[in-house]
Design a protein around this motif. Sequence first.
Motif, PDB file in Angstrom:
ATOM      1  N   LEU A 204       0.796  -1.227   0.000  1.00 29.16           N
ATOM      2  CA  LEU A 204       0.000   0.000   0.000  1.00 29.16           C
ATOM      3  C   LEU A 204       0.831   1.280   0.000  1.00 29.16           C
ATOM      4  N   ILE A 205       2.038   1.266   0.604  1.00 28.61           N
ATOM      5  CA  ILE A 205       2.841   2.502   0.632  1.00 28.61           C
ATOM      6  C   ILE A 205       4.205   2.343  -0.033  1.00 28.61           C
ATOM      7  N   GLY A 206       4.514   1.122  -0.467  1.00 32.32           N
ATOM      8  CA  GLY A 206       5.796   0.906  -1.139  1.00 32.32           C
ATOM      9  C   GLY A 206       6.932   0.636  -0.171  1.00 32.32           C
ATOM     10  N   ASN A 207       8.033   0.144  -0.700  1.00 27.58           N
ATOM     11  CA  ASN A 207       9.183  -0.208   0.130  1.00 27.58           C
ATOM     12  C   ASN A 207       9.798   0.996   0.837  1.00 27.58           C
ATOM     13  N   MET A 208       9.719   2.157   0.213  1.00 28.32           N
ATOM     14  CA  MET A 208      10.360   3.336   0.790  1.00 28.32           C
ATOM     15  C   MET A 208       9.357   4.302   1.415  1.00 28.32           C
ATOM     16  N   GLY A 209       8.171   3.800   1.739  1.00 31.83           N
ATOM     17  CA  GLY A 209       7.177   4.639   2.399  1.00 31.83           C
ATOM     18  C   GLY A 209       7.737   5.277   3.665  1.00 31.83           C
ATOM     19  N   SER A 210       7.420   6.534   3.878  1.00 37.23           N
ATOM     20  CA  SER A 210       7.942   7.266   5.029  1.00 37.23           C
ATOM     21  C   SER A 210       7.129   6.978   6.289  1.00 37.23           C
ATOM     22  N   ARG A 211       7.618   7.497   7.421  1.00 41.23           N
ATOM     23  CA  ARG A 211       6.863   7.350   8.673  1.00 41.23           C
ATOM     24  C   ARG A 211       5.495   8.032   8.541  1.00 41.23           C
ATOM     25  N   LYS A 212       5.455   9.169   7.857  1.00 41.61           N
ATOM     26  CA  LYS A 212       4.185   9.870   7.649  1.00 41.61           C
ATOM     27  C   LYS A 212       3.239   9.022   6.807  1.00 41.61           C
ATOM     28  N   ASP A 213       3.762   8.405   5.746  1.00 37.55           N
ATOM     29  CA  ASP A 213       2.943   7.523   4.905  1.00 37.55           C
ATOM     30  C   ASP A 213       2.369   6.379   5.737  1.00 37.55           C
ATOM     31  N   LEU A 214       3.221   5.802   6.569  1.00 34.74           N
ATOM     32  CA  LEU A 214       2.809   4.679   7.416  1.00 34.74           C
ATOM     33  C   LEU A 214       1.750   5.116   8.424  1.00 34.74           C
ATOM     34  N   PHE A 215       1.984   6.252   9.059  1.00 32.14           N
ATOM     35  CA  PHE A 215       1.040   6.769  10.050  1.00 32.14           C
ATOM     36  C   PHE A 215      -0.338   6.998   9.422  1.00 32.14           C
ATOM     37  N   ASN A 216      -0.366   7.640   8.265  1.00 32.89           N
ATOM     38  CA  ASN A 216      -1.644   7.934   7.599  1.00 32.89           C
ATOM     39  C   ASN A 216      -2.351   6.660   7.158  1.00 32.89           C
ATOM     40  N   LEU A 217      -1.574   5.695   6.685  1.00 33.26           N
ATOM     41  CA  LEU A 217      -2.174   4.424   6.272  1.00 33.26           C
ATOM     42  C   LEU A 217      -2.863   3.738   7.447  1.00 33.26           C
ATOM     43  N   LEU A 218      -2.171   3.647   8.577  1.00 32.41           N
ATOM     44  CA  LEU A 218      -2.718   2.954   9.741  1.00 32.41           C
ATOM     45  C   LEU A 218      -3.874   3.736  10.370  1.00 32.41           C
ATOM     46  N   LYS A 219      -3.780   5.055  10.318  1.00 30.24           N
ATOM     47  CA  LYS A 219      -4.859   5.893  10.848  1.00 30.24           C
ATOM     48  C   LYS A 219      -6.135   5.727  10.031  1.00 30.24           C
ATOM     49  N   ASN A 220      -5.997   5.663   8.718  1.00 29.46           N
ATOM     50  CA  ASN A 220      -7.161   5.576   7.827  1.00 29.46           C
ATOM     51  C   ASN A 220      -7.651   4.146   7.622  1.00 29.46           C
ATOM     52  N   ASN A 221      -6.834   3.173   8.052  1.00 30.68           N
ATOM     53  CA  ASN A 221      -7.212   1.759   7.906  1.00 30.68           C
ATOM     54  C   ASN A 221      -6.938   1.021   9.220  1.00 30.68           C
ATOM     55  N   PRO A 222      -7.687   1.356  10.265  1.00 29.94           N
ATOM     56  CA  PRO A 222      -7.404   0.790  11.603  1.00 29.94           C
ATOM     57  C   PRO A 222      -7.500  -0.723  11.681  1.00 29.94           C
ATOM     58  N   ASP A 223      -8.278  -1.334  10.784  1.00 31.10           N
ATOM     59  CA  ASP A 223      -8.416  -2.797  10.825  1.00 31.10           C
ATOM     60  C   ASP A 223      -7.165  -3.514  10.325  1.00 31.10           C
ATOM     61  N   LEU A 224      -6.319  -2.800   9.596  1.00 31.12           N
ATOM     62  CA  LEU A 224      -5.133  -3.425   9.012  1.00 31.12           C
ATOM     63  C   LEU A 224      -4.223  -4.028  10.083  1.00 31.12           C
ATOM     64  N   SER A 225      -4.016  -3.298  11.164  1.00 31.62           N
ATOM     65  CA  SER A 225      -3.096  -3.757  12.207  1.00 31.62           C
ATOM     66  C   SER A 225      -3.658  -4.914  13.035  1.00 31.62           C
ATOM     67  N   LYS A 226      -4.934  -5.236  12.825  1.00 32.08           N
ATOM     68  CA  LYS A 226      -5.519  -6.364  13.540  1.00 32.08           C
ATOM     69  C   LYS A 226      -4.933  -7.701  13.068  1.00 32.08           C
ATOM     70  N   ILE A 227      -4.292  -7.676  11.899  1.00 37.21           N
ATOM     71  CA  ILE A 227      -3.704  -8.899  11.346  1.00 37.21           C
ATOM     72  C   ILE A 227      -2.737  -9.540  12.335  1.00 37.21           C
ATOM     73  N   ASN A 228      -1.936  -8.699  12.991  1.00 36.42           N
ATOM     74  CA  ASN A 228      -0.933  -9.256  13.917  1.00 36.42           C
ATOM     75  C   ASN A 228      -1.073  -8.740  15.344  1.00 36.42           C
ATOM     76  N   ALA A 229      -2.128  -7.985  15.613  1.00 40.48           N
ATOM     77  CA  ALA A 229      -2.289  -7.366  16.942  1.00 40.48           C
ATOM     78  C   ALA A 229      -2.322  -8.399  18.065  1.00 40.48           C
ATOM     79  N   PHE A 230      -2.918  -9.558  17.801  1.00 41.41           N
ATOM     80  CA  PHE A 230      -3.056 -10.572  18.858  1.00 41.41           C
ATOM     81  C   PHE A 230      -1.703 -11.161  19.274  1.00 41.41           C
ATOM     82  N   ARG A 231      -0.676 -10.908  18.477  1.00 44.76           N
ATOM     83  CA  ARG A 231       0.663 -11.400  18.797  1.00 44.76           C
ATOM     84  C   ARG A 231       1.434 -10.431  19.713  1.00 44.76           C
ATOM     85  N   SER A 232       0.896  -9.247  19.920  1.00 42.18           N
ATOM     86  CA  SER A 232       1.647  -8.215  20.633  1.00 42.18           C
ATOM     87  C   SER A 232       1.942  -8.590  22.082  1.00 42.18           C
ATOM     88  N   ASP A 233       0.968  -9.171  22.770  1.00 44.84           N
ATOM     89  CA  ASP A 233       1.192  -9.574  24.156  1.00 44.84           C
ATOM     90  C   ASP A 233       2.270 -10.652  24.235  1.00 44.84           C
TER      91      ASP A 233
END
Length: 250
Positions: A204-233
């Motif tokens: 979605l943001i490419g190999n060289m996506g910046s921190r800003k690109d990453l932040f905006n992607l995750l902010k606008n697509n909150p379900d995306l991080s659910k893929i691995n969220a259960f592994r965080s603990d």
Amino acid sequence: MKKIPALISVRTSSSRMPEKCFLPFGNQTMLEHIINRSIHYNLEPIVCTTIDASDDSIVKLANKYSIKFYRGPIENKLLRWGQCCDYFDLKLFHSVDADDPFFCGDEVKRSYELLQTGFDIVSPSPSSSNGGATVGYSLTADIVKRATLGMSDDLDTEMILPYLEKVKDIKKTTLTDPNENIIKERMTLDYHEDYIFLESVRLLIGNMGSRKDLFNLLKNNPDLSKINAFRSDEWSKNQKDKTLIQDERK
């Protein structure tokens, strides 16, 4: 501006995901991506791997890109760093983990500049340490040498901070979180679900996506991080367990 030496810590013998550094990440491997992202941010990538025969393939890749590499102890990462600094006559460096594909070059530079104001060590920002994986450690070669004096090759120093903090009169600080675009999701590669998540981000943001690109992607697509969220603990517990084990061995 002189390039920042970026020691890329990498080996193939990961317990959870063996050879994860060679997983595909777009049209290149994960390690190739880390090398190219370092070059993109005007860092000098130096592959820091082990003498184990299983890591011959890592050296082959470093040679393919005509970049520096060093092979040192299998278990003692801190000693490997110190020897690498001796070999290439480095006075200062920044650590880059090969399982943090979206590290932020701007944060690396901010950390390195802070180190040059008189510190021995600049630890990652709180958000990065909590899984955001945007920046590593900036260190002087001298503090690494002092911390590893008399160490054996087989001592596990994966969690480096407790060993560094034992050095007398150490001058240390922690990089503050950036003023904006703080990454709170876990962006490091430890589990299969992490790989699926990180590859989705890359698409979605490419190999060289910046921190800003990453932040905006995750902010606008909150379900995306659910893929691995259960592994965080589990990841957090594993980090604490590693520290406890090392404390017992010291």
